[in-house]
Each structure stands twice: as structure tokens, then as C-alpha cells.
Write a protein that holds these residues in place. Structure first.
Motif, short mmCIF file in Angstrom:
data_model
loop_
_atom_site.label_atom_id
_atom_site.label_comp_id
_atom_site.label_asym_id
_atom_site.label_seq_id
_atom_site.Cartn_x
_atom_site.Cartn_y
_atom_site.Cartn_z
N ALA A 190 3.31 12.36 -3.44
CA ALA A 190 2.83 12.31 -2.06
C ALA A 190 1.74 13.34 -1.79
O ALA A 190 0.72 13.03 -1.17
CB ALA A 190 4.00 12.50 -1.10
N ARG A 206 -1.46 12.43 -3.49
CA ARG A 206 -2.01 11.21 -2.87
C ARG A 206 -2.74 11.56 -1.57
O ARG A 206 -3.86 11.11 -1.33
CB ARG A 206 -0.89 10.21 -2.62
N ARG A 207 -2.10 12.35 -0.72
CA ARG A 207 -2.73 12.74 0.54
C ARG A 207 -3.98 13.57 0.31
O ARG A 207 -4.96 13.45 1.05
CB ARG A 207 -1.72 13.51 1.40
N GLN A 248 -7.64 12.61 1.67
CA GLN A 248 -8.45 13.53 2.47
C GLN A 248 -9.87 13.61 1.95
O GLN A 248 -10.84 13.68 2.73
CB GLN A 248 -7.81 14.92 2.48
N ARG A 305 5.52 1.60 -3.74
CA ARG A 305 4.85 2.70 -3.04
C ARG A 305 3.90 2.23 -1.95
O ARG A 305 3.26 3.05 -1.28
CB ARG A 305 4.06 3.56 -4.04
N GLU A 309 4.61 3.66 1.58
CA GLU A 309 4.30 5.09 1.66
C GLU A 309 2.80 5.34 1.68
O GLU A 309 2.30 6.19 2.43
CB GLU A 309 4.93 5.82 0.48
N SER A 310 2.08 4.60 0.86
CA SER A 310 0.62 4.79 0.80
C SER A 310 -0.04 4.40 2.11
O SER A 310 -0.94 5.09 2.60
CB SER A 310 0.02 3.99 -0.35
N ASP A 360 0.54 7.13 4.61
CA ASP A 360 -0.35 8.27 4.35
C ASP A 360 -1.78 7.95 4.78
O ASP A 360 -2.49 8.81 5.32
CB ASP A 360 -0.31 8.64 2.87
N GLU A 363 -2.07 8.30 8.47
CA GLU A 363 -2.09 9.70 8.86
C GLU A 363 -3.44 10.35 8.59
O GLU A 363 -3.95 11.13 9.40
CB GLU A 363 -0.99 10.45 8.11
N VAL A 364 -4.04 10.03 7.45
CA VAL A 364 -5.29 10.69 7.04
C VAL A 364 -6.51 10.03 7.68
O VAL A 364 -7.41 10.71 8.19
CB VAL A 364 -5.42 10.69 5.51
#
Length: 276
Positions: free
Chosen positions: A144, A147-148, A152, A169, A172-173, A176, A179-180
Motif C-alpha cells: 500500500a 503504491r500510494r 503521488q 487488489r 484497494e488500488s 488509493d 485518495e491521491v
């Protein structure tokens, strides 16, 4: 004594799902090869038998590529032809084969592309995102934090982004990415392309991440994720949505105000609601 003419290396694209998505030239090339280097011989054999290709196979994958390459180059220098295939799609695109192609070219061996299916290009062709300029990122790091961090680095990229992701995944991806990149960013999930349960879903990241997280069926199979590049349009849509939401919020509940503001401006409802 006559000089032996070296053989050549054919890099052959195979179907990403539907077995009939292979060209007549690809089939002829595979039948004419002296040996076929396959990522997983057990996976490739049924496809080859389906198209009446009866040629010896040798495994070439990420764990043995260094050891196998020298032998294949030697065979080509002795006059044999080698065909390279991966489990699906175009070899070298997130698949093994780079070391073989590089070694063959260094040895003066002719490398011939036999084009065909590629999941990234197939997904891009139906995504409805800008396709004149794009970036292929392959698979993101499985951890994680890493990945983040990579996301970014890509947050300001103006070109369409294409990722591959494993089924376990993908939720989850997407979370993320939301979020980013922000929930307003355009996104597409292209899943199981050319197969029975093919789906192509295009929504802002807010909605797409939420939808996939709540639907186990969208967390199965082969997945490609496409993200619209950072542009002024998405930022302007979110800003307008926030302005309209603030006005509606004076008379309505946050949930209803967010729903109406999203419908009016196209901004992601969840981003507007959470901002309240």
C-alpha cells in the motif's frame, strides 16, 4: 563449407481472451517456427492445439529468462527460428521477453513483430478517455505505501494513465487512486476484455471506487484501470459543484444538496457530501 544463415525471432501477439482474436499471419508464423518460447507452456498449449500448431515449446518466464535466453540465441545463430509468445496479448508488455529480444538484437538476429491483441490498447479504445497521448504504467506496487507513493508521483500527469491490476487488489488500488487523484477524476475499469463477463465501467473515481468495493463480481478476472489525466476541466467541475452545493445546503439536507449539486454540475456526489 557454406555459411549458416541465422534464423530470426518472431514476437507474436496472442489473444487476451477470445481464442479467435489471432491473425492468420500469427498462426502461420507459429506453425513455421522451430520452437516456441512461451511464458507458461501449460497455459499456451490449449491455444496452440486449438489452432493446429504442433511445434516444440520451451518455457520462458521471469524466473528462468536469464538462463534460457543464451540457448535460444544460440539456436537462432545456428539457423533456427524462434517464436515468442506470452500467456495473453503482446509479449514484453508487462510480460517476459525483454532480455530475449535485447540479446537477439545484440547478436545481430532479426526480430520481427507479429502484432495483435494488447489489453492496454483494447481498454483504451473503448474507455472514452483522451487517447492521443497516454502513459502505460503496468502493475502498481503491491504494498500500500509504495503504491500510494507511485500514485503521488503521477498525480500531476496530464496524459491518460493505464494500469493493470490483479483482481484481489483492484478495490484497494481504486480507493488509493481516489485518495491521491481526487474523487472527481474520470476513471474506467475494463475487466475481462473479450471474455464472457466483459465489463467496461466509466465513472468518476468516487463512484467507481465505491461501486467496485461493494460488488464482488467487479473484483474478479483480469483488470485494467484507466484514469483521465490531470486537467482543468475536472478541477473546474468540482469547484462549481462545491459552489452549487453551498447554495443548496442553505435550504436542504447535506445528502439532498449533494445529490442535486452532483446532478447539476457533474461533480462527484460523494466528494461534495464528504466536504460538508
Amino acid at each position: 563449407m557454406p555459411t549458416v544463415q541465422p534464423g530470426y525471432l518472431s514476437v507474436v501477439a496472442t489473444p487476451i481472451g477470445n481464442r479467435d482474436d489471432i491473425s492468420a499471419r500469427a498462426i502461420a508464423t507459429l506453425r513455421a517456427a522451430d520452437v516456441i518460447a512461451a511464458e507458461d507452456t501449460r497455459h499456451s498449449r490449449p491455444l496452440l492445439l486449438h489452432h493446429n500448431v504442433d511445434v516444440p515449446l520451451v518455457a520462458l518466464h521471469e524466473h528462468n529468462e536469464r538462463e534460457v535466453v543464451d540457448g535460444l540465441v544460440r539456436r537462432m545463430l545456428e539457423g533456427q527460428s524462434v517464436a515468442l509468445i506470452s500467456d495473453a496479448g503482446t509479449p514484453l508488455v508487462s510480460d517476459p521477453g525483454f532480455r530475449l529480444v535485447r540479446a537477439a538484437r545484440a547478436a545481430g538476429i532479426r526480430c520481427v513483430p507479429v502484432p495483435g491483441a494488447c489489453a492496454a490498447i483494447a481498454a483504451l479504445s473503448v474507455a472514452g478517455l483522451p487517447s492521443d497521448r497516454f502513459v502505460f504504467e503496468g502493475f502498481l506496487p503491491p504494498k500500500a505505501a509504495a503504491r500510494r507513493s507511485r500514485l503521488q508521483e503521477l498525480a500531476g500527469e496530464p496524459r491518460t494513465l493505464i494500469f493493470y491490476e490483479s483482481s484481489h487488489r483492484v478495490a484497494e488500488s481504486l480507493a488509493d487512486m481516489r485518495e491521491v487523484f481526487g474523487g472527481a477524476r474520470e476513471a474506467v475499469l475494463a475487466r475481462e476484455l473479450t471474455k464472457l463477463f466483459e465489463t467496461v465501467i466509466g465513472e468518476p473515481l468516487d463512484e467507481l471506487a465505491e461501486r467496485v468495493a461493494g460488488d464482488p463480481d467487479q473484483q474478479r478476472g483480469e483488470c485494467a484501470i484507466l484514469i483521465g489525466g490531470r486537467g482543468e476541466e475536472a478541477d473546474a467541475r468540482l469547484a462549481e459543484g462545491q459552489r452549487v452545493f453551498a447554495l443548496l445546503r442553505e435550504e436542504l439536507s447535506p445528502a439532498k444538496a449533494a445529490r442535486l449539486a452532483a446532478a447539476i454540475t457533474g461533480a462527484p456526489r460523494k466528494s461534495l457530501y464528504e466536504a460538508s
